[in-house]
Design an enzyme around this catalytic site. Sequence first.
Site, PDB file in Angstrom:
ATOM      1  CB  SER A 185      -0.939   0.008   1.199  1.00 23.49           C
ATOM      2  OG  SER A 185      -0.184  -0.053   2.399  1.00 23.49           O
ATOM      3  CG  HIS A 213      -4.391  -1.240  -0.968  1.00 30.71           C
ATOM      4  ND1 HIS A 213      -5.035  -0.018  -1.039  1.00 30.71           N
ATOM      5  CD2 HIS A 213      -3.853  -1.305   0.262  1.00 30.71           C
ATOM      6  CE1 HIS A 213      -4.859   0.634   0.100  1.00 30.71           C
ATOM      7  NE2 HIS A 213      -4.150  -0.128   0.910  1.00 30.71           N
ATOM      8  CE  LYS A 244      -7.362  -0.073   2.443  1.00 32.65           C
ATOM      9  NZ  LYS A 244      -6.722  -1.127   3.206  1.00 32.65           N
TER      10      LYS A 244
HETATM   11  C1  LIG Z   1      -6.508  -1.511   4.625  1.00 29.46           C
HETATM   12  C2  LIG Z   1      -5.819  -2.794   4.823  1.00 29.46           C
HETATM   13  C3  LIG Z   1      -6.149  -3.645   5.874  1.00 29.46           C
HETATM   14  C4  LIG Z   1      -7.140  -3.255   6.940  1.00 29.46           C
HETATM   15  O1  LIG Z   1      -8.427  -3.370   6.459  1.00 29.46           O
HETATM   16  P1  LIG Z   1      -9.634  -2.902   7.418  1.00 29.46           P
HETATM   17  O2  LIG Z   1     -10.813  -3.655   6.904  1.00 29.46           O
HETATM   18  O3  LIG Z   1      -9.734  -1.430   7.285  1.00 29.46           O
HETATM   19  O4  LIG Z   1      -9.264  -3.316   8.805  1.00 29.46           O
HETATM   20  C5  LIG Z   1      -5.516  -4.863   5.953  1.00 29.46           C
HETATM   21  N1  LIG Z   1      -4.589  -5.232   5.064  1.00 29.46           N
HETATM   22  C6  LIG Z   1      -4.223  -4.423   4.057  1.00 29.46           C
HETATM   23  C7  LIG Z   1      -3.186  -4.879   3.081  1.00 29.46           C
HETATM   24  C8  LIG Z   1      -4.817  -3.174   3.908  1.00 29.46           C
HETATM   25  O5  LIG Z   1      -4.441  -2.365   2.926  1.00 29.46           O
END
Ligand SMILES: *Cc1c(COP(=O)(O)O)cnc(C)c1O
Length: 398
Positions: A185, A213, A244
């Site tokens: 990310s 992502h 996301k």
């Molecule tokens: C955003 C993200 C998370 C966390 O996800 P949430 O549902 O907001 O807890 C976990 N792993 C990765 C790779 C992320 O980018």
Amino acid sequence: MPQQVSERLRDDLDELSSRKLLKTEQEIVSPQSAHIHLRASGERLILNMCANNYLGFSNHQALVQAAHAGLERHGFGMSSVRFICGTHSVHRALERRLTDYLRTEDTILFGSCFDANAGLFEALLDAEDAVISDSLNHASIIDGIRLCKAKRFRYANNEMRELENALREARHCRTVLIVTDGVFSMDGVAANLPGICGLAKRYGALVMVDDSHAVGFIGPRGRGTPARHALENQVDILTGTLGKALGGASGGYVSGRGEIIAWLRQRARPYLFSNSLMPALCEASLTAIDLAENADDLRQNLAARTYQLRQGLSNLGFQISGSDHPIVPVITGDAAIAVQIADFLLARDILVVPFSYPVVPQGAARIRMQVSAAHSAEDIERVITGFRLAKAHVDNTV
Ligand SMILES: *Cc1c(COP(=O)(O)O)cnc(C)c1O
């Protein structure tokens, strides 16, 4: 609380503040979107370049309506964990839908992907096992691994030679699990899944991919990084978020081999000890998956806008990490310059966020932008112009 504690915390906060590392939060007073209103910016409409709103679903009216209908039909909360009396039929429907979408065997929902990653390793691995993790993996993976007793190996980002060395060292362990983000990310770089899956096969290891992502917008129909390489059958565990591209509210999941999911329902602590997802959220997530599956037009726009931004900034001489992901990190190296550029852009009604140590390595400060399918070509052009002017501004002030 004891004065000593409050003094220590105040000192620590002051120190962060004096080093300009104190995170402040912009308050948004409109729905989340490509264009937003900030409390601090009054009536001015701000171009938002830092949400995980890849498909523009955060305020999609079909999702809002599905959530409304879900509230009417299912009420507000479940007031229970899943195994006591917190499993609603919409939870099972969403698990089946994700399984079908991701082409796996089964899926288990969590309150977040952070929880999914926090519960996974401890439930599956013991002291006789090994976990081999990419050095750029998400914090939730790092924390999840800390909670389990397995032997730990780490390889430098996407370094297949190092991964193979670790696999050799771990070959006498009972179960060996390779763990990677599908897309990293902070860098907008994809994992080398063909390389990882090839090595896993050779050494008899399992593969876990966190596709937070990627799910919804990478690969055919947005099925994610395994689907992009036609490797769905070689990824044993796929975690992801609903927070996301798939609507951006909240929720996470683990999808994959049937036995693994069945075991997680018995043993994953965040599943056993944390409340189940709001049914209306699940209802809207079902709609989000329907939309994402058929959103080739949005994915095309997202790719075109991403190309436009990456190309435009490269032409200005900026160093951009990655190749084609809508995460567009502009590496400034110096943290103060990243902050200066961000401030300059905000004065021009463009919201971007600077990242510096410890979120990224020392000396690798950056501005990380995220393109959305809801951005227009004009929006992206404005950002490029902003960076051009910011560059001149910074050159003059440094
Ligand atoms: C955003 C993200 C998370 C966390 O996800 P949430 O549902 O907001 O807890 C976990 N792993 C990765 C790779 C992320 O980018």
